[in-house]
Scaffold this active site. Structure first.
Site, PDB file in Angstrom:
ATOM      1  N   GLU A 195       0.749  -1.289   0.446  1.00  0.00           N
ATOM      2  CA  GLU A 195      -0.288   0.237   0.135  1.00  0.00           C
ATOM      3  C   GLU A 195       0.691   0.957   0.450  1.00  0.00           C
ATOM      4  OE1 GLU A 195      -3.161  -0.943   3.346  1.00  0.00           O
ATOM      5  OE2 GLU A 195      -3.739  -2.124   2.687  1.00  0.00           O
ATOM      6  N   GLU A 302      -6.010 -10.615  -1.469  1.00  0.00           N
ATOM      7  CA  GLU A 302      -7.430 -10.095  -0.210  1.00  0.00           C
ATOM      8  C   GLU A 302      -8.165  -9.654  -0.519  1.00  0.00           C
ATOM      9  OE1 GLU A 302      -5.851  -6.712   1.967  1.00  0.00           O
ATOM     10  OE2 GLU A 302      -3.554  -6.960   1.628  1.00  0.00           O
TER      11      GLU A 302
END
Length: 402
Positions: A195, A302
């Site tokens: 991220e 995810e």
């Protein structure tokens, strides 16, 4: 590691786990000729006993579900810096839970993924601490704080005196060499950097994190360098959320091309795929098409599909916003919409299975999901398959028939 070598390793994992079956339809067997199907697991799911919101009996059912349905695992928390290296120095590691995770995967012939080495969240303050005063313009909102007790997790931003670039690089190198080195040959794939791309429509490619502020933009290349040094055979991936958004994909492309130009060993691109029931086949198809064009294999890392009414305005994984996006009850006709959405998503996955090598759900069932109120997974809290499970299996059968 080149693409051919990756395919050989993943094919071996698919074969090994496909040997165990009792005749019932399972995700791992249904997609064994396409890609690995995995799940994130929490501590109680690899050690046994009661866990967060789960009794010992429920945890035992969760474990049985993981063994039955999946051939790949990722740890929700126990390989994140805050959990595995909470205290400074060589004696500051807590390897017990991570060892249990890795041993569980190996004992069940699963492909083991490590999550995550460098992230702006869930990193203890000592990592960034030093004697240099922070810039006068430093903002407490630079790193979005996390508020969850489990799941993807998160902690607030450190605003005290800072380490130097050299100090932080040394801490990063020591941490990566120690953790990756400990599990060399056992953990087959690592989320090296997580991220790092900025959200929003601005021109900044990178999130304004402490890693970026102290080290500079080459912190990403350095992390991959150190991970490759520690285990030259591990698959190293960059992982991020919101890549269904064209603006964020554009930033991903800029980052990946920059790293490729520097010969940084990025072996796979992880797309988290935290989406909602408005996701369509067309949107996922376009996202996968553009990500595949960058070259490295794609891993869905995810996956979940939020069915909560409060979570239908966008695709993201901002921890601090999680409470709001799982409120408001479920959307109307939630089971059908979830099934239809998953059908479209897996239709896209199957279309791109030449590029897509791993699909990981962020949780085995709704009860242990970080978005439990959004009922985002294929199995309910009692480990029973939902209509979405049947829809996913049906898509695989359609693809095989073609």
């Amino acid at each position: 590691m080149n693409v051919i070598a990756q395919n050989i390793l993943i094919s071996a994992a698919l074969f090994a786990t496909a040997l165990r079956t009792d005749g019932a339809e399972t995700l791992k067997d249904t997609f064994k000729d396409r890609f690995l199907v995995g799940t994130a697991v929490n501590r109680s799911m690899v050690t046994g006993g009661a866990g967060f919101r789960r009794s010992a009996e429920q945890s035992a059912e969760d474990i049985a579900l993981v063994r039955e349905q999946f051939n790949q695992i990722s740890p929700e928390n126990d390989l994140k810096w805050q959990l595995i290296h909470p205290r400074e120095g060589a004696n500051g590691y807590d390897f017990g839970p991570a060892d249990a995770f890795v041993n569980f995967g190996i004992s069940n012939n699963m492909y083991v993924v490590g999550h995550t080495l460098v992230w702006h969240s869930q990193t203890p303050n000592w990592v960034f601490a030093g004697t240099n005063p922070p810039p006068a313009t430093a903002s407490a909102t630079t790193n979005a704080p996390g508020t969850k007790q489990f799941g993807r997790g998160g902690f607030g931003r450190y605003n005290g005196p800072r380490a130097s670039r050299e100090e932080l690089l040394q801490r990063m190198r020591d941490h990566i060499h120690t953790v990756v080195g400990r599990y060399k040959g056992k953990v087959k794939c690592w989320d090296v950097v997580n991220e790092a791309i900025a959200d929003g429509p601005g021109t900044n490619v990178l999130r304004n994190s402490l890693w970026l502020e102290i080290i500079g933009p080459d912190f990403i290349a350095k992390a991959f360098q150190y991970a490759h040094e520690a285990d030259p055979n591990a698959i190293l991936r960059y992982n991020d959320y919101g890549l269904e958004n064209p603006a964020k994909r554009k930033k991903l492309a800029a980052l990946v091309k920059s790293l490729q130009a520097q010969n940084v060993p990025v072996h796979a691109i992880g797309s988290q795929a935290h989406v909602n029931v408005s996701m369509t086949f067309e949107t996922m198809d376009q996202a996968l098409t553009e990500i595949a064009a960058l070259g490295p294999p794609i891993h869905i890392t995810e996956l979940d599909v939020n069915s909560a009414a409060g979570g239908q305005r966008g695709f993201g994984a901002d921890i601090s916003a999680n409470a709001s996006v799982t409120q408001g009850g479920l959307v109307s006709d939630a089971d059908k919409k979830l099934a239809d959405t998953y059908a479209g998503i897996f239709r896209a996955f199957l279309k791109h299975s030449d590029s897509l090598k791993v699909v990981t759900f962020w949780g085995a069932n709704d009860a242990n999901s970080w978005r439990a109120q959004g009922k985002p997974l294929l199995f309910d809290g009692d480990c029973k398959p939902k209509p979405a499970f049947d829809a996913v299996i049906a898509e695989a059968k359609k693809a095989t028939a073609k």
